[in-house]
Write a protein that holds these residues in place. Structure first.
Motif: not given
Length: 137
Positions: A40-53, A66-75
């Motif tokens: 998932v990490v590889i796919m997500a960062w691949g999409m970030v770079f593919l879309t120049h995000g 803070v909330f993205l990190i907390l969301s990641g911990l919940a995930t």
């Protein structure tokens, strides 16, 4: 367009459950979760770079971090528990219980985000809860 992406999300989530149930056989559930997470990490960062995000990373506020990190911990917690449940239980019973997250999300959205909780929402929660019970029992 949101509906198409939501529907695709549901299809991919269904595939995730079936593929994971087959793939987790004889594999430690935590190890399986870690492998899935790397993919998932590889796919997500691949999409970030593919879309120049990637240029937007410096614009993320402290609150969002803070909330993205907390969301990641919940995930992560959700995935670890989900894979363990899939490993020791039947997919046809684990998945409906996991989808009770819809009901929990509606309640949390009402309490913390002050979103509307209508008669329609209540009816949907009751039907999802009842449907889950019928499928699991």
């Amino acid at each position: 367009m949101w509906f198409v992406f939501a529907l695709l999300s549901a299809v991919f989530a269904a595939l995730t459950s079936i593929l994971a149930k087959v793939g987790i056989e004889g594999v430690n559930s935590n190890l399986a979760t870690a492998i899935r997470t790397v993919v998932v990490v590889i796919m997500a960062w691949g999409m970030v770079f593919l879309t120049h995000g990637q240029s937007g990373i410096s614009e993320i506020s402290r609150k969002s971090w803070v909330f993205l990190i907390l969301s990641g911990l919940a995930t992560g917690g959700s995935w670890l528990c989900y894979y363990k449940a899939l490993q020791i239980g039947e997919a046809s019973k684990v998945v409906p219980i996991d989808k009770l997250s819809v009901v929990i999300t509606l309640v949390l959205a009402f309490v913390f985000l002050h979103e509307d909780f209508t008669v329609k929402s209540l009816l949907g929660c009751v039907l999802i809860g009842t449907g889950t019970l019928v499928m699991v029992v």
